[in-house]
Scaffold this motif. Structure first.
Motif, PDB file in Angstrom:
ATOM      1  N   LEU A   4       4.577 -26.968 -10.103  1.00 46.54           N
ATOM      2  CA  LEU A   4       4.913 -25.582 -10.880  1.00 46.54           C
ATOM      3  C   LEU A   4       5.216 -24.392 -10.055  1.00 46.54           C
ATOM      4  CD1 LEU A   4       4.982 -23.798 -13.782  1.00 46.54           C
ATOM      5  CD2 LEU A   4       2.623 -23.413 -13.317  1.00 46.54           C
ATOM      6  N   LEU A   5       4.438 -24.295  -8.932  1.00 46.24           N
ATOM      7  CA  LEU A   5       4.948 -23.254  -7.817  1.00 46.24           C
ATOM      8  C   LEU A   5       6.249 -23.401  -7.338  1.00 46.24           C
ATOM      9  CD1 LEU A   5       1.624 -22.621  -6.182  1.00 46.24           C
ATOM     10  CD2 LEU A   5       2.398 -20.873  -7.591  1.00 46.24           C
ATOM     11  N   LEU A   6       6.450 -24.840  -6.910  1.00 47.26           N
ATOM     12  CA  LEU A   6       7.881 -25.013  -6.351  1.00 47.26           C
ATOM     13  C   LEU A   6       8.714 -24.439  -7.283  1.00 47.26           C
ATOM     14  CD1 LEU A   6       9.258 -25.863  -3.823  1.00 47.26           C
ATOM     15  CD2 LEU A   6       8.955 -28.370  -4.563  1.00 47.26           C
ATOM     16  N   SER A   7       8.654 -25.095  -8.477  1.00 45.38           N
ATOM     17  CA  SER A   7       9.726 -24.702  -9.415  1.00 45.38           C
ATOM     18  C   SER A   7      10.042 -23.384  -9.788  1.00 45.38           C
ATOM     19  CB  SER A   7       9.365 -25.443 -10.655  1.00 45.38           C
ATOM     20  OG  SER A   7       9.412 -26.909 -10.669  1.00 45.38           O
ATOM     21  N   LEU A   8       8.986 -22.577  -9.617  1.00 44.77           N
ATOM     22  CA  LEU A   8       8.909 -21.049  -9.985  1.00 44.77           C
ATOM     23  C   LEU A   8       9.699 -20.442  -8.825  1.00 44.77           C
ATOM     24  CD1 LEU A   8       5.430 -20.394 -11.562  1.00 44.77           C
ATOM     25  CD2 LEU A   8       7.872 -20.166 -12.728  1.00 44.77           C
ATOM     26  N   HIS A   9       9.294 -20.925  -7.465  1.00 42.57           N
ATOM     27  CA  HIS A   9       9.831 -20.459  -6.456  1.00 42.57           C
ATOM     28  C   HIS A   9      11.465 -20.626  -6.192  1.00 42.57           C
ATOM     29  CE1 HIS A   9      10.599 -19.584  -2.046  1.00 42.57           C
ATOM     30  NE2 HIS A   9      11.020 -20.742  -1.810  1.00 42.57           N
ATOM     31  N   VAL A  10      11.930 -21.859  -6.602  1.00 37.82           N
ATOM     32  CA  VAL A  10      13.404 -22.195  -6.586  1.00 37.82           C
ATOM     33  C   VAL A  10      13.982 -21.534  -7.569  1.00 37.82           C
ATOM     34  CG1 VAL A  10      14.932 -24.076  -7.231  1.00 37.82           C
ATOM     35  CG2 VAL A  10      12.943 -24.514  -5.583  1.00 37.82           C
ATOM     36  N   LEU A  11      13.624 -21.321  -8.845  1.00 38.97           N
ATOM     37  CA  LEU A  11      13.997 -20.541  -9.982  1.00 38.97           C
ATOM     38  C   LEU A  11      14.226 -19.050  -9.681  1.00 38.97           C
ATOM     39  CD1 LEU A  11      12.423 -22.345 -13.038  1.00 38.97           C
ATOM     40  CD2 LEU A  11      14.912 -21.881 -12.452  1.00 38.97           C
ATOM     41  N   ALA A  12      13.262 -18.619  -8.985  1.00 35.71           N
ATOM     42  CA  ALA A  12      13.263 -17.165  -8.722  1.00 35.71           C
ATOM     43  C   ALA A  12      14.380 -17.047  -7.550  1.00 35.71           C
ATOM     44  CB  ALA A  12      12.094 -16.688  -8.302  1.00 35.71           C
ATOM     45  N   ALA A  13      14.581 -17.947  -6.645  1.00 33.81           N
ATOM     46  CA  ALA A  13      15.533 -17.950  -5.514  1.00 33.81           C
ATOM     47  C   ALA A  13      16.917 -17.744  -6.090  1.00 33.81           C
ATOM     48  CB  ALA A  13      15.292 -18.986  -4.653  1.00 33.81           C
ATOM     49  N   ILE A  14      17.143 -18.944  -7.107  1.00 32.37           N
ATOM     50  CA  ILE A  14      18.661 -18.832  -7.719  1.00 32.37           C
ATOM     51  C   ILE A  14      18.597 -17.709  -8.544  1.00 32.37           C
ATOM     52  CG2 ILE A  14      19.719 -20.206  -9.556  1.00 32.37           C
ATOM     53  CD1 ILE A  14      18.254 -22.640  -8.541  1.00 32.37           C
ATOM     54  N   LEU A  15      17.914 -17.323  -9.505  1.00 33.20           N
ATOM     55  CA  LEU A  15      17.895 -16.082 -10.390  1.00 33.20           C
ATOM     56  C   LEU A  15      18.111 -14.716  -9.854  1.00 33.20           C
ATOM     57  CD1 LEU A  15      15.981 -17.418 -13.527  1.00 33.20           C
ATOM     58  CD2 LEU A  15      18.461 -17.686 -13.181  1.00 33.20           C
ATOM     59  N   ALA A  16      17.438 -14.362  -8.673  1.00 32.00           N
ATOM     60  CA  ALA A  16      17.160 -13.118  -8.096  1.00 32.00           C
ATOM     61  C   ALA A  16      18.072 -13.039  -6.807  1.00 32.00           C
ATOM     62  CB  ALA A  16      15.703 -13.096  -7.383  1.00 32.00           C
ATOM     63  N   ILE A  17      18.220 -14.076  -5.930  1.00 30.32           N
ATOM     64  CA  ILE A  17      18.942 -13.935  -4.654  1.00 30.32           C
ATOM     65  C   ILE A  17      20.331 -14.160  -5.242  1.00 30.32           C
ATOM     66  CG2 ILE A  17      19.205 -14.521  -2.369  1.00 30.32           C
ATOM     67  CD1 ILE A  17      16.500 -13.069  -2.999  1.00 30.32           C
ATOM     68  N   GLY A  18      20.432 -15.064  -5.870  1.00 27.28           N
ATOM     69  CA  GLY A  18      22.163 -15.227  -6.438  1.00 27.28           C
ATOM     70  C   GLY A  18      22.665 -14.293  -6.673  1.00 27.28           C
ATOM     71  N   PRO A  19      22.232 -13.441  -7.496  1.00 22.35           N
ATOM     72  CA  PRO A  19      23.074 -12.336  -8.179  1.00 22.35           C
ATOM     73  C   PRO A  19      23.279 -11.349  -6.930  1.00 22.35           C
ATOM     74  CG  PRO A  19      21.733 -13.161  -9.720  1.00 22.35           C
ATOM     75  CD  PRO A  19      21.096 -13.953  -8.592  1.00 22.35           C
ATOM     76  N   ILE A  20      22.258 -10.897  -6.237  1.00 16.37           N
ATOM     77  CA  ILE A  20      22.374  -9.870  -5.124  1.00 16.37           C
ATOM     78  C   ILE A  20      23.397 -10.482  -3.970  1.00 16.37           C
ATOM     79  CG2 ILE A  20      21.252  -9.139  -2.926  1.00 16.37           C
ATOM     80  CD1 ILE A  20      18.562  -9.248  -4.418  1.00 16.37           C
ATOM     81  N   THR A  21      23.551 -11.762  -3.657  1.00 12.17           N
ATOM     82  CA  THR A  21      24.512 -12.317  -2.760  1.00 12.17           C
ATOM     83  C   THR A  21      25.848 -12.214  -3.247  1.00 12.17           C
ATOM     84  OG1 THR A  21      24.498 -14.532  -3.346  1.00 12.17           O
ATOM     85  CG2 THR A  21      22.834 -14.046  -1.678  1.00 12.17           C
ATOM     86  N   VAL A  22      26.137 -12.417  -4.503  1.00 11.45           N
ATOM     87  CA  VAL A  22      27.561 -12.295  -5.269  1.00 11.45           C
ATOM     88  C   VAL A  22      27.620 -10.804  -5.539  1.00 11.45           C
ATOM     89  CG1 VAL A  22      28.836 -12.905  -7.358  1.00 11.45           C
ATOM     90  CG2 VAL A  22      27.421 -14.378  -6.420  1.00 11.45           C
ATOM     91  N   ALA A  23      26.938  -9.997  -6.051  1.00 12.27           N
ATOM     92  CA  ALA A  23      27.250  -8.584  -6.215  1.00 12.27           C
ATOM     93  C   ALA A  23      27.631  -7.842  -4.886  1.00 12.27           C
ATOM     94  CB  ALA A  23      26.141  -7.923  -6.784  1.00 12.27           C
ATOM     95  N   ALA A  24      26.617  -8.144  -3.943  1.00 11.50           N
ATOM     96  CA  ALA A  24      26.851  -7.312  -2.572  1.00 11.50           C
ATOM     97  C   ALA A  24      27.984  -7.808  -1.896  1.00 11.50           C
ATOM     98  CB  ALA A  24      25.544  -7.664  -1.735  1.00 11.50           C
ATOM     99  N   SER A  25      28.662  -8.989  -2.231  1.00 12.21           N
ATOM    100  CA  SER A  25      29.605  -9.465  -1.376  1.00 12.21           C
ATOM    101  C   SER A  25      30.991  -8.899  -2.137  1.00 12.21           C
ATOM    102  CB  SER A  25      29.741 -11.073  -1.640  1.00 12.21           C
ATOM    103  OG  SER A  25      28.891 -11.702  -0.901  1.00 12.21           O
ATOM    104  N   VAL A  26      31.180  -8.475  -3.392  1.00 16.36           N
ATOM    105  CA  VAL A  26      31.866  -8.013  -4.042  1.00 16.36           C
ATOM    106  C   VAL A  26      32.209  -6.475  -3.995  1.00 16.36           C
ATOM    107  CG1 VAL A  26      32.625 -10.127  -5.352  1.00 16.36           C
ATOM    108  CG2 VAL A  26      31.437  -8.710  -6.350  1.00 16.36           C
ATOM    109  N   PHE A  27      30.774  -6.083  -3.900  1.00 17.01           N
ATOM    110  CA  PHE A  27      30.752  -4.678  -3.922  1.00 17.01           C
ATOM    111  C   PHE A  27      31.799  -3.729  -2.891  1.00 17.01           C
ATOM    112  CE2 PHE A  27      29.571  -0.515  -2.123  1.00 17.01           C
ATOM    113  CZ  PHE A  27      29.042   0.141  -3.240  1.00 17.01           C
TER     114      PHE A  27
END
Length: 154
Positions: A4-27
């Motif tokens: 459960l912890l590993l799943s939450l960790h991976v989901l948090a990484a995808i859902l939180a870090i993914g948008p930052i990397t994309v938004a920061a890249s095109v900003f």
């Protein structure tokens, strides 16, 4: 509980870090384009929205290392070199985001429309810094998958 912890960790990484990397890249692109039409033009509004995404998801992104440490603790790997390296790289990426990327975005958004000559070099520097930020996260992802020395590694 570990799964459960590993799943939450991976989901948090995808859902939180993914948008930052994309938004920061095109900003930087939209910030440069907004210089001609001002902050109220379509590109200025887009740049401001991308900055807001980065700020908001940076707060949510704190869950990624917290869940990662909790998962590592449950798995008994907190002293493994690959995890310590990942923690250091994550700290470096977080520091870069908080001290360079977000303030750099804010400075570009605050530039007056007649500051076009200063805008381009600042946007180029921000693009480079964002690339380093993204590279740090990509390295962490590789370390999380390969896990050097693990029995599941290749």
């Amino acid at each position: 509980m570990t799964k459960l912890l590993l799943s939450l960790h991976v989901l948090a990484a995808i859902l939180a870090i993914g948008p930052i990397t994309v938004a920061a890249s095109v900003f930087p692109r939209y910030a440069r384009q907004s210089a001609g039409d001002g902050a109220q033009g379509p590109d200025g509004v887009t740049a401001a929205f991308l900055h807001k995404i980065c700020r908001g998801y940076a707060v949510v992104g704190i869950a990624v290392p917290v869940l990662g440490v909790a998962t590592g603790s449950r798995m008994g790997v907190l002293t493994d070199a690959w995890l310590l390296t990942s923690i250091a790289l994550t700290a470096a990426a977080g520091a870069l985001l908080l001290t360079v990327v977000l303030p750099g975005q804010a400075r570009l958004l605050d530039q007056p429309g007649d500051a076009i000559p200063e805008l381009r070099p600042a946007a180029v520097r921000l693009s480079m810094t964002t690339g380093i930020f993204n590279l740090l996260w990509a390295t962490v992802v590789v370390l999380m998958i390969v896990r050097p020395g693990s029995t599941t590694g290749v």
